[in-house]
Each structure stands twice: as structure tokens, then as C-alpha cells.
Design an enzyme around this catalytic site. Structure first.
Site, PDB file in Angstrom:
ATOM      1  N   LYS A  60      48.286  51.999  36.659  1.00 49.40           N
ATOM      2  CA  LYS A  60      49.532  52.381  37.236  1.00 49.40           C
ATOM      3  C   LYS A  60      50.530  52.535  35.883  1.00 49.40           C
ATOM      4  O   LYS A  60      50.277  51.728  34.793  1.00 49.40           O
ATOM      5  CB  LYS A  60      50.113  51.541  38.240  1.00 49.40           C
ATOM      6  CG  LYS A  60      50.305  49.911  37.465  1.00 49.40           C
ATOM      7  CD  LYS A  60      51.025  49.290  38.748  1.00 49.40           C
ATOM      8  CE  LYS A  60      51.145  47.674  38.414  1.00 49.40           C
ATOM      9  NZ  LYS A  60      52.475  47.547  37.433  1.00 49.40           N
ATOM     10  N   HIS A  90      45.138  46.425  40.145  1.00 55.38           N
ATOM     11  CA  HIS A  90      44.372  45.285  39.931  1.00 55.38           C
ATOM     12  C   HIS A  90      44.544  44.454  41.086  1.00 55.38           C
ATOM     13  O   HIS A  90      43.804  43.505  41.585  1.00 55.38           O
ATOM     14  CB  HIS A  90      44.289  44.596  38.653  1.00 55.38           C
ATOM     15  CG  HIS A  90      45.719  43.702  38.750  1.00 55.38           C
ATOM     16  ND1 HIS A  90      46.830  44.390  38.497  1.00 55.38           N
ATOM     17  CD2 HIS A  90      46.057  42.399  38.864  1.00 55.38           C
ATOM     18  CE1 HIS A  90      47.760  43.348  38.348  1.00 55.38           C
ATOM     19  NE2 HIS A  90      47.317  42.206  38.786  1.00 55.38           N
ATOM     20  N   LYS A  94      42.313  41.930  44.127  1.00 54.20           N
ATOM     21  CA  LYS A  94      42.071  40.370  44.124  1.00 54.20           C
ATOM     22  C   LYS A  94      41.424  39.683  45.570  1.00 54.20           C
ATOM     23  O   LYS A  94      41.784  40.266  46.759  1.00 54.20           O
ATOM     24  CB  LYS A  94      43.628  39.750  44.191  1.00 54.20           C
ATOM     25  CG  LYS A  94      44.328  39.737  42.695  1.00 54.20           C
ATOM     26  CD  LYS A  94      45.755  39.332  42.629  1.00 54.20           C
ATOM     27  CE  LYS A  94      46.378  39.384  41.338  1.00 54.20           C
ATOM     28  NZ  LYS A  94      45.740  38.256  40.653  1.00 54.20           N
ATOM     29  N   GLU A 128      57.755  34.829  39.480  1.00 55.54           N
ATOM     30  CA  GLU A 128      57.432  34.490  38.141  1.00 55.54           C
ATOM     31  C   GLU A 128      58.499  33.568  37.397  1.00 55.54           C
ATOM     32  O   GLU A 128      59.492  33.938  37.359  1.00 55.54           O
ATOM     33  CB  GLU A 128      57.223  35.690  37.354  1.00 55.54           C
ATOM     34  CG  GLU A 128      56.031  36.661  37.982  1.00 55.54           C
ATOM     35  CD  GLU A 128      55.953  37.984  36.964  1.00 55.54           C
ATOM     36  OE1 GLU A 128      54.627  38.427  37.002  1.00 55.54           O
ATOM     37  OE2 GLU A 128      56.808  38.647  36.934  1.00 55.54           O
ATOM     38  N   ASP A 147      57.757  48.062  38.833  1.00 56.05           N
ATOM     39  CA  ASP A 147      56.793  47.159  38.050  1.00 56.05           C
ATOM     40  C   ASP A 147      55.730  46.563  39.141  1.00 56.05           C
ATOM     41  O   ASP A 147      54.633  46.622  38.965  1.00 56.05           O
ATOM     42  CB  ASP A 147      57.403  45.971  37.361  1.00 56.05           C
ATOM     43  CG  ASP A 147      56.351  45.432  36.444  1.00 56.05           C
ATOM     44  OD1 ASP A 147      55.514  45.725  36.020  1.00 56.05           O
ATOM     45  OD2 ASP A 147      56.627  44.118  36.217  1.00 56.05           O
ATOM     46  N   HIS A 152      52.179  46.874  43.991  1.00 61.97           N
ATOM     47  CA  HIS A 152      51.682  45.825  44.528  1.00 61.97           C
ATOM     48  C   HIS A 152      51.855  45.290  45.714  1.00 61.97           C
ATOM     49  O   HIS A 152      51.107  45.083  46.851  1.00 61.97           O
ATOM     50  CB  HIS A 152      51.963  44.335  43.473  1.00 61.97           C
ATOM     51  CG  HIS A 152      51.250  44.788  41.934  1.00 61.97           C
ATOM     52  ND1 HIS A 152      50.250  45.694  41.748  1.00 61.97           N
ATOM     53  CD2 HIS A 152      51.538  44.036  40.729  1.00 61.97           C
ATOM     54  CE1 HIS A 152      49.984  45.562  40.426  1.00 61.97           C
ATOM     55  NE2 HIS A 152      50.972  44.638  40.129  1.00 61.97           N
ATOM     56  N   LYS A 238      61.568  37.779  37.997  1.00 62.59           N
ATOM     57  CA  LYS A 238      61.391  36.936  36.821  1.00 62.59           C
ATOM     58  C   LYS A 238      62.555  35.850  36.514  1.00 62.59           C
ATOM     59  O   LYS A 238      63.393  35.896  37.282  1.00 62.59           O
ATOM     60  CB  LYS A 238      61.115  37.924  35.578  1.00 62.59           C
ATOM     61  CG  LYS A 238      60.203  39.005  35.670  1.00 62.59           C
ATOM     62  CD  LYS A 238      59.797  39.630  34.509  1.00 62.59           C
ATOM     63  CE  LYS A 238      58.551  40.556  34.649  1.00 62.59           C
ATOM     64  NZ  LYS A 238      57.126  39.694  34.645  1.00 62.59           N
TER      65      LYS A 238
END
Length: 385
Positions: A60, A90, A94, A128, A147, A152, A238
Site C-alpha cells: 500500500k 499486513h 494479524k 500511537e 495512512d 487498515h 499519532k
């Protein structure tokens, strides 16, 4: 292990690659490269014969918006059929994310109440505690929506909201993902709050007047029979208070007519902790010891475990690259799923609304609380381990 050196723009590089592959009958080309190079590299792989009976894995982002995602798809399909294209995210590899799907459909007690009649709201938090870690130039080109949310977290939404897939054909799961994401109403400014942590503009590679969001909170509506009227509340950012990813499905409170106590601030719930630890818990109420009929909240732990890759099991990339090798695309993003996710965020990517500053170490701008005012606020896991 062999190494071929050369320029991506030089066809001779790919001719040399084909020679090194020798008699390989189904080569896999894994493109962990800047997306702007996808067209030239895929074209040269095709011209050199590396895509004949081969597969391509792409990292991505799959485009920057809906239009560019469609352009990329057209370029890919000039060289390969859809079944040979593996768009790797990814997150789908998971163990904790796959557990959402398994826990829903492998247990009889949950699925009958996972609908608008019983569910108050669904919340997803991806927090995060760190900033951009010196990757300011990269983040300036993406921002939080591109992002982690378009890929996700909308994938997680699809696993939470999809109908039961049939086990009779390979594409059943991805068909249901596409179906539910097409029913998610496109975002508008009234259902989005964006923020930027104080100090982001001081990062190397970041513009002094940057309006790139490092935080976003959104309220999603799914126009389906199952989910009509149930808000899906998603936030990611973040430099927040903690590093964790968690899903909470909160159920409606029962009628408060049996016990003379105020309604609890949070109803029964199912909680999926996706990282850093893996966990599944059920939230309930039980009577406090003593003479009074007064309750207290508690959680029944169904699963607790270490983060994937730290307990001897394969990590996400090991799982996905193994699947690509045997041609199993179930945990890869199919093109119509990618396009359906882009269609949800596409109307707000321009970022014309207000951008709120927030302090590092907080839970983001307080303006995002307006999105959850009707459901008792964010289910912030401040006290949980």
C-alpha cells in the site's frame, strides 16, 4: 539468494532478472517500492516475461484517491489478471484481526444480537504514543486518512459489519467485505474531526504551514438492514496517550425497571484488543457483595496473549507471503474492496475543514467528543493494561 542491480527504467534490468529466474514457472514479484514506480516496473516486468504465469505483490497505498486507484488497477490489468494481483495489507495478516471474523461466526451467542436491535455503537481506536519518527516527508504525502484509515481500519470495519460468508467458494469473504463497504455512507465534514499534534510542523520534511492531519475521528453510517442507525466511530492518531488498537462493540442497556440504580455509563460489550497485546473480553455487570441490589462492571476474559510474532507464531508478513506463494488471496485486498474504501473517504481527502491542534500525550482534540456525544463518549481504555 541472488541479486540483480539496475535501473527501474531500463528494460535491460528486467531482462537480467528474467535470466536469473531461469526456469521459474510461477515467479512472484514483490513491489515494496514507491507507488509512483508501479506503472513502469509492472510494464517492464510484463515486457520481460516475468508476469507470464506469475504474480505481483504490491505494498500500500493502492492509489492516493479513488481516481488514482482506478488508474493503478487499469495499469496492473494490462499485465496480469486480477487473481494474480496481491495487494498486501499486513493488518489482514494479524492473528487478532482474523480473530474478529472467527469469533463472530464460530460462536452462536454473539451473532443473533449483532445488529441494530441490540447494538448501541461500535468504536475503533488506533492510537500511537509516538510521532512520525523522522518520516515527516513521507507523512506529508499521506496523512492519517491515507495512512491507516482508508486501509487498515476500514478493513476492520468490514470484518465487524459483514454478513456471514459462504464456505463454498474462495472469494466469499472478500465478496462480503466489498458488499458492506459499498453500504457505508461517504464521509462528509459534519462526521469528521481532524487534528494535528503540536510540534508536528517542527519535524524535518514538514512544511511550516502544514495542514496534514495526524489525527482523525469519524462517524460512519452503514445503510444496511443489519446496521441502520448504529454509529461506527473510528479514531486514529499519532502522539496520543498510549499505543494500542482496540475495538468495542457496546450493547444497549436493559430497561432499568428491576433494580433501583442508575443506568451504567457503558452497557454490556465485546472488546477486541488488537495490539500491543491480543485479547477478547466480554463486559457484563454483577452484584456487589452486600445487602443492597447494586451492581458493578466486570470483564470476562476470553483470550489473552502476546502480540503476533512474539509468541513463536508467524507474524503478519510471514503469513501473507506464504499465502501469496500458494495463491491464496483471501487475506489480500481485492480491487473492488479497495475502491469501496476509497469511495468512503474520497469526499474529505481535500481537507478543507478545520484542523485542530492537540497536545502530545492527550487523546486528541476535544472537538472529536462531539461525534460521540449521543453515545456516552469515547470508550477510552485509560485504565486497562
Amino acid at each position: 539468494l541472488r541479486y540483480v542491480d539496475g535501473d527501474y527504467n531500463d528494460p535491460a534490468t528486467f531482462a537480467a532478472l528474467r535470466r536469473e529466474l531461469a526456469g521459474a514457472e510461477r515467479p512472484i514479484s514483490y513491489l515494496a517500492i514507491p507507488p509512483s514506480l508501479f506503472p513502469v516496473v509492472v510494464g517492464n516486468l510484463r515486457d520481460a516475461g516475468c508476469t507470464e504465469n506469475g504474480r505481483v505483490i504490491l505494498e500500500k497505498p493502492f492509489g492516493r484517491d479513488l481516481a488514482s486507484a482506478r488508474d493503478l488497477n487499469r495499469i496492473l490489468h494490462e499485465a496480469l489478471p486480477e487473481e494474480s494481483i496481491f495487494r498486501i495489507d499486513h493488518y489482514l495478516g494479524k492473528e487478532a484481526v482474523q480473530n474478529i471474523l472467527y469469533f463472530r461466526f464460530a460462536n452462536a451467542f454473539l451473532e443473533p444480537i449483532l445488529n441494530r436491535h441490540y447494538v448501541e455503537n461500535v468504536q475503533i481506536t488506533m492510537a500511537e504514543a509516538f510521532g512520525v519518527k523522522g518520516r515527516g516527508k513521507f507523512y506529508e504525502e499521506t496523512g492519517v486518512l491515507r495512512d491507516v484509515i482508508q486501509n487498515h481500519l476500514l478493513q476492520v470495519v468490514s470484518y465487524l459489519a459483514m454478513e456471514a460468508p459462504s464456505s463454498t467458494y474462495d472469494e466469499a469473504i472478500r465478496d462480503e467485505q466489498a458488499k458492506v463497504l459499498r453500504n457505508v455512507r461517504p464521509l462528509d465534514a459534519a462526521n469528521l474531526v481532524t487534528g494535528q499534534f503540536r510540534g508536528y510542523r517542527d519535524e524535518p520534511g514538514v512544511a511550516a504551514d502544514s495542514r496534514v492531519p495526524t489525527y482523525a475521528a469519524l462517524r460512519l453510517a452503514i445503510d444496511s438492514w443489519r446496521w441502520e442507525g448504529v454509529p461506527f466511530l473510528v479514531r486514529a492518531g499519532k502522539s496520543l496517550a498510549r499505543t494500542l488498537t482496540e475495538v468495542t462493540i457496546e450493547f444497549k442497556n436493559p430497561p432499568q425497571v428491576v433494580f433501583a440504580e442508575p443506568a451504567p455509563p457503558m452497557g454490556n460489550h465485546v472488546r477486541f484488543r488488537l495490539s500491543p497485546q491480543v485479547g477478547i473480553a466480554l463486559g457484563a455487570r454483577a452484584k456487589q457483595p452486600g445487602e443492597g441490589m447494586v451492581g458493578r462492571p466486570l470483564e470476562l476474559s476470553v483470550l489473552e496473549g502476546a502480540e503476533q510474532g512474539k509468541d513463536g507464531r508467524m507474524d503478519a508478513y510471514e503469513r501473507l507471503l506464504g499465502d501469496a506463494t500458494i495463491g491464496d488471496a483471501t487475506l489480500f485486498a481485492r480491487q473492488d474492496v479497495v475502491e469501496a474504501a476509497w469511495a468512503i473517504v474520497d469526499p474529505v481527502l481535500a481537507g478543507s475543514g478545520p484542523l485542530h491542534l492537540y497536545e502530545p500525550g492527550s487523546w486528541g482534540p476535544p472537538e472529536s467528543d462531539a461525534l460521540v456525544a449521543g453515545v456516552g463518549g469515547w470508550n477510552t481504555p485509560e485504565e486497562r493494561t
